[in-house]
Design an enzyme around this catalytic site. Structure first.
Site, short mmCIF file in Angstrom:
data_model
loop_
_atom_site.label_atom_id
_atom_site.label_comp_id
_atom_site.label_asym_id
_atom_site.label_seq_id
_atom_site.Cartn_x
_atom_site.Cartn_y
_atom_site.Cartn_z
N ARG A 177 0.82 -1.22 0.00
CA ARG A 177 0.00 0.00 0.00
C ARG A 177 0.85 1.26 0.00
O ARG A 177 0.44 2.29 0.55
CB ARG A 177 -0.98 0.02 1.17
CG ARG A 177 -1.79 -1.23 1.35
CD ARG A 177 -2.58 -1.60 0.14
NE ARG A 177 -3.25 -2.89 0.28
CZ ARG A 177 -3.85 -3.49 -0.74
NH1 ARG A 177 -3.85 -2.97 -1.94
NH2 ARG A 177 -4.45 -4.65 -0.56
N GLU A 312 -6.05 -12.20 8.02
CA GLU A 312 -5.64 -12.28 6.61
C GLU A 312 -4.53 -13.30 6.39
O GLU A 312 -3.52 -13.03 5.74
CB GLU A 312 -5.22 -10.90 6.10
CG GLU A 312 -6.37 -9.89 6.16
CD GLU A 312 -6.08 -8.54 5.50
OE1 GLU A 312 -4.92 -8.13 5.51
OE2 GLU A 312 -7.03 -7.93 4.99
N ASP A 386 -12.00 -1.02 7.50
CA ASP A 386 -10.61 -1.04 7.04
C ASP A 386 -10.21 0.28 6.39
O ASP A 386 -10.15 0.36 5.17
CB ASP A 386 -10.43 -2.19 6.04
CG ASP A 386 -9.00 -2.32 5.60
OD1 ASP A 386 -8.14 -1.71 6.23
OD2 ASP A 386 -8.75 -3.02 4.61
N GLU A 414 -4.39 4.42 1.00
CA GLU A 414 -4.79 3.14 0.39
C GLU A 414 -6.15 3.23 -0.29
O GLU A 414 -6.32 2.76 -1.41
CB GLU A 414 -4.81 2.05 1.48
CG GLU A 414 -5.28 0.71 0.94
CD GLU A 414 -5.34 -0.39 1.99
OE1 GLU A 414 -4.85 -0.18 3.12
OE2 GLU A 414 -5.88 -1.46 1.67
N TRP A 562 -22.03 -3.81 0.62
CA TRP A 562 -23.22 -3.05 1.02
C TRP A 562 -24.35 -3.50 0.13
O TRP A 562 -24.14 -4.22 -0.84
CB TRP A 562 -22.98 -1.54 0.89
CG TRP A 562 -22.10 -1.19 -0.28
CD1 TRP A 562 -20.74 -1.13 -0.28
CD2 TRP A 562 -22.49 -0.92 -1.64
NE1 TRP A 562 -20.26 -0.83 -1.53
CE2 TRP A 562 -21.31 -0.69 -2.39
CE3 TRP A 562 -23.72 -0.84 -2.29
CZ2 TRP A 562 -21.33 -0.39 -3.75
CZ3 TRP A 562 -23.74 -0.53 -3.66
CH2 TRP A 562 -22.55 -0.32 -4.37
O1 GCW Z 1 -6.77 -3.30 4.25
C1 GCW Z 1 -5.86 -4.26 4.43
C2 GCW Z 1 -4.84 -4.00 3.38
C3 GCW Z 1 -3.66 -4.88 3.57
C4 GCW Z 1 -3.12 -4.63 4.98
C5 GCW Z 1 -4.23 -4.94 5.98
C6 GCW Z 1 -3.79 -4.72 7.42
C7 GCW Z 1 -0.86 -4.82 5.73
O2 GCW Z 1 -5.43 -4.19 2.13
O3 GCW Z 1 -2.71 -4.54 2.60
O4 GCW Z 1 -2.00 -5.44 5.23
O5 GCW Z 1 -5.31 -4.12 5.71
O6 GCW Z 1 -4.01 -3.62 7.90
O7 GCW Z 1 -3.25 -5.61 8.00
#
Ligand code: GCW
Length: 691
Positions: A177, A312, A386, A414, A562
């Site tokens: 990012r 993730e 996020d 981002e 959404w």
């Molecule tokens: O939104 C997501 C991003 C990821 C990021 C993640 C996080 C570093 O797309 O790239 O990873 O959040 O904050 O862990």
């Protein structure tokens, strides 16, 4: 003779022209410039002609910075007083270590001018060396902003103890990012030091940043290998000169043997010899204890670890049936003997936890309140999803009174147009800090909570995900530098005056001209609101492509992130829907629950709203929504015109580079609008949805 003079003038003229053209933005807001006002120029020169700096550990850095500033601002040399402390008999600056100022904390300071032995003296006082360093930057800031020093009287102390930048830099060089080139850390050359590291440290110190997490939270275990630690120790030696500590993101499975790492973590492997990363395993505890001791032997002021676990695809304690608290405490105990801290992220969204993603972090963490050791801090993103252009405040803030909590903001854009869009984030962060959580009744704002005013025994810290890279201007877009600057200033004091921060940045980065100041402010201030209207109207949710988080993709996000039908749009998170509202304290939960009292900018985050719903403006939601989608196009056009009006005021290279960015932004805004407009008018109107 005449010829020589002419040639000389020509050379000087050419040098000036080249340097005007060549301003690359590298110097950021430390772009010391010749002071135009003759009386201020001589006033500053006067003070700088008699400076006495007491012995302190940043004396060299303070001296160098004053000299750099003087060479440009006053075009004079700094002259140091030979007189012993306090005996100065002419105008000047005296640095004093003053134990009486302990009440200002470890990094606070006072700058005040007074008549001393018949002369006007500027006293810079602090009970600590760190305070003297920060005061120096404040003093120079005043000079850069054309302010008189004669009546200066400032008392400052940072409101967050730990003020961090989090770098999402990978060991391979690229930045997750990141939109400003590749990593600043030259892993091939380190431990060899580059001048750029010093300038990076100066920039951070000048805005009060006192720690950095060097690497991505999606952490490569190799960062803990000894060869890397030696490189990191060299970097720490540079940063320490500016009161900046290094922290590392660590991979929970680091202690494992690469060959036994489960398939899902294969990307990372481990760097140890163990068959497990179970936090309850004695071998694992010992591995972390030894590794941590090894780090502190190399870097005695190492700050601590940051962990992204069970999120993730990253490994974590839940892989062994353990809790976040078990995992965090195990690492915190390894750090404890060295006063290190352990930051554990709450960015989790396991689908089993709840069908509504917004509810997941709270549901996983709040029940663990009180279970974390006292050197653990949960690092919580500002919103529940996020880093969207607009989200409500994450309800974890205030809901865990027995746990240290720190906010994680995102400086890198981002979801806010990368380094193509000019979006000034200070208004977004203001929105965040001002929110009243009501966790201790009315007046429990996020700012108070975050700075430890509400639970004073807690560690106060804050982090911003960095927007820096190795681009010459550090941030990709000259205006993205403003977000780095504003983050630092807010981390220092979230209640500081927005207008003052913005004006300082403009004056320090560009120039102090009245036209520059008002025009650039007019350009910057509406950018966030406009971006929200175009890309996340009424906090709707994600509308961009999953691939790059930049291109528009309304159709892919519809009815996933959404809901939309031909009748309504939004998210039902009220008590009639997912019940997310109940995670807030009263009266916030009832305010959000009721469509009539829900703040309009949050409408579609909390409610599924009829397209024909009458808005406060008297227009229907549909009318306002479509108007809003155009907003970035209109603002981009307007900003291009405003910027063009500054052609004579701005150095050529930066002027042209910003112009080019603004043109690109207009194109991108048009594309975004077309995608949304097409989707909603041609598709949503006849879209059957699932109702
Ligand atoms: O939104 C997501 C991003 C990821 C990021 C993640 C996080 C570093 O797309 O790239 O990873 O959040 O904050 O862990």
């Amino acid at each position: 003779m005449g010829d020589i003079k002419r040639t000389g003038s020509l050379i000087i003229f050419m040098m000036l022209a080249v340097s005007a053209w060549c301003d690359s933005g590298y110097k950021l807001w430390l772009n010391y410039k010749h002071e135009e006002n003759p009386s201020l120029k001589s006033q500053y020169a006067f003070y700088l002609s008699n400076v006495e700096i007491c012995l302190n550990k940043f004396k060299k850095e303070i001296t160098e910075e004053l000299e750099r500033a003087a060479a440009k601002i006053t075009e004079t040399e700094v002259i140091y007083s030979k007189k012993p402390s306090g005996k100065m008999s002419e105008n000047g600056i005296i640095y004093v270590l003053d134990k009486e100022l302990r009440f200002l904390g470890k990094e606070g300071y006072k700058i005040h001018s007074s008549i001393h032995n018949g002369s006007r003296v500027l006293f810079i006082r602090s009970s600590s060396d760190e305070g003297l360093l920060y005061a120096t930057y404040e003093l120079i800031r005043h000079m850069q902003c054309n302010e008189s020093l004669d009546k200066i009287d400032i008392t400052e102390s940072p409101r967050h103890t730990i003020r961090l930048l989090n770098h999402w830099d990978n060991l391979t060089g690229e930045i997750e990012r990141g939109y400003a080139g590749t990593t600043l850390w030259n892993w091939t050359k380190l431990p060899q030091i580059e001048e750029r590291y010093v300038d990076y440290a100066r920039a951070n110190a000048s805005i009060g940043i006192n720690g950095i997490v060097l690497n991505n939270v999606n952490a490569d275990p190799r960062i803990l290998r000894r060869d890397y630690l030696i490189k990191i120790a060299a970097l720490a030696n540079v940063l320490r000169r500016y009161n900046i500590k290094i922290y590392l993101s660590v991979n929970f499975a680091s202690p494992m043997k690469p060959s036994v790492t489960p398939e899902k973590w294969k990307k990372w492997g481990g760097i140890g010899e163990l068959d497990t990363a179970d936090p309850m395993d004695k071998g694992v505890t010992k591995w972390w204890t030894d590794k941590t001791a090894e780090i502190y032997a190399l870097i005695p002021d190492f700050g601590g670890y940051l962990v992204k676990a069970n999120s993730e695809g990253m490994p974590g304690p839940q892989d062994y049936g353990r809790s976040h608290a078990d995992g965090a405490n195990m690492l915190a105990r390894a750090l404890k003997p060295f006063n290190g801290i352990l930051m554990w992220r709450t960015f989790v969204y396991n689908t089993d936890t709840d069908p509504d993603r917004a509810k997941r972090p709270y549901k996983e963490f709040v029940e663990l309140d009180g279970k974390f050791d006292d050197n653990v801090i949960l690092q919580v993103k500002n919103g529940p999803l996020d880093f969207q252009p607009l989200e409500p405040v994450q309800p974890i803030f205030g809901a865990m009174p027995h746990t240290n909590i720190m906010a994680e903001l995102q400086i890198t854009q981002e979801y806010l147009g990368h380094s193509t869009y000019l979006v000034y984030l200070l208004p977004m962060w203001r929105h965040f800090f001002n929110f009243d959580t009501y966790c201790r009744g009315e007046g429990s704002s996020v700012a108070k909570f975050s700075t430890g005013e509400i639970y004073p025994s807690k560690i106060s810290a804050i982090a911003g995900v960095a927007n820096t890279g190795n681009d010459e201007n550090w941030c990709g877009h000259h205006f993205a530098q403003a977000n780095w600057f504003a983050f630092g200033r807010l981390a220092w004091n979230p209640d500081c005056d927005d207008n003052a921060i913005t004006e300082q940045w403009i004056k320090m980065t560009w120039n102090c001209g009245a036209q520059t100041l008002t025009t650039i402010k007019d350009i910057m201030m509406p950018t966030w609101e406009s971006f929200v209207k175009s890309q996340t109207p009424y906090a709707l949710g994600i509308t961009c492509s999953a691939k790059d988080h930049f291109a528009p993709d309304f159709s892919k996000r519809a009815n996933k992130s959404w809901k939309v039908t031909s009748k309504a749009i939004g998210n039902e998170r009220s008590s009639h829907g997912s019940g997310y509202v109940s995670q807030y304290f009263k009266p916030n939960c009832t305010m959000f629950d009721n469509i009539e009292t829900c703040p309009v900018e949050m409408l579609l985050f909390f409610h599924l709203v009829d397209w024909n719903y009458k808005m406060k403006s008297g227009k229907t939601l549909r009318e306002e929504f479509f108007e809003g989608l155009r907003s970035n196009i209109e603002l981009s056009r307007c900003n291009i015109a405003l910027w063009q009006s500054l052609k004579e005021q701005i150095d050529e290279r930066r002027f042209d580079e910003v112009s080019a960015k603004l043109e690109k932004q207009l194109e991108a805004s048009q594309e975004y609008y077309d995608n949304g407009n097409r989707f909603f008018s041609e598709i949503a109107d006849i879209y059957p949805g699932d109702e």
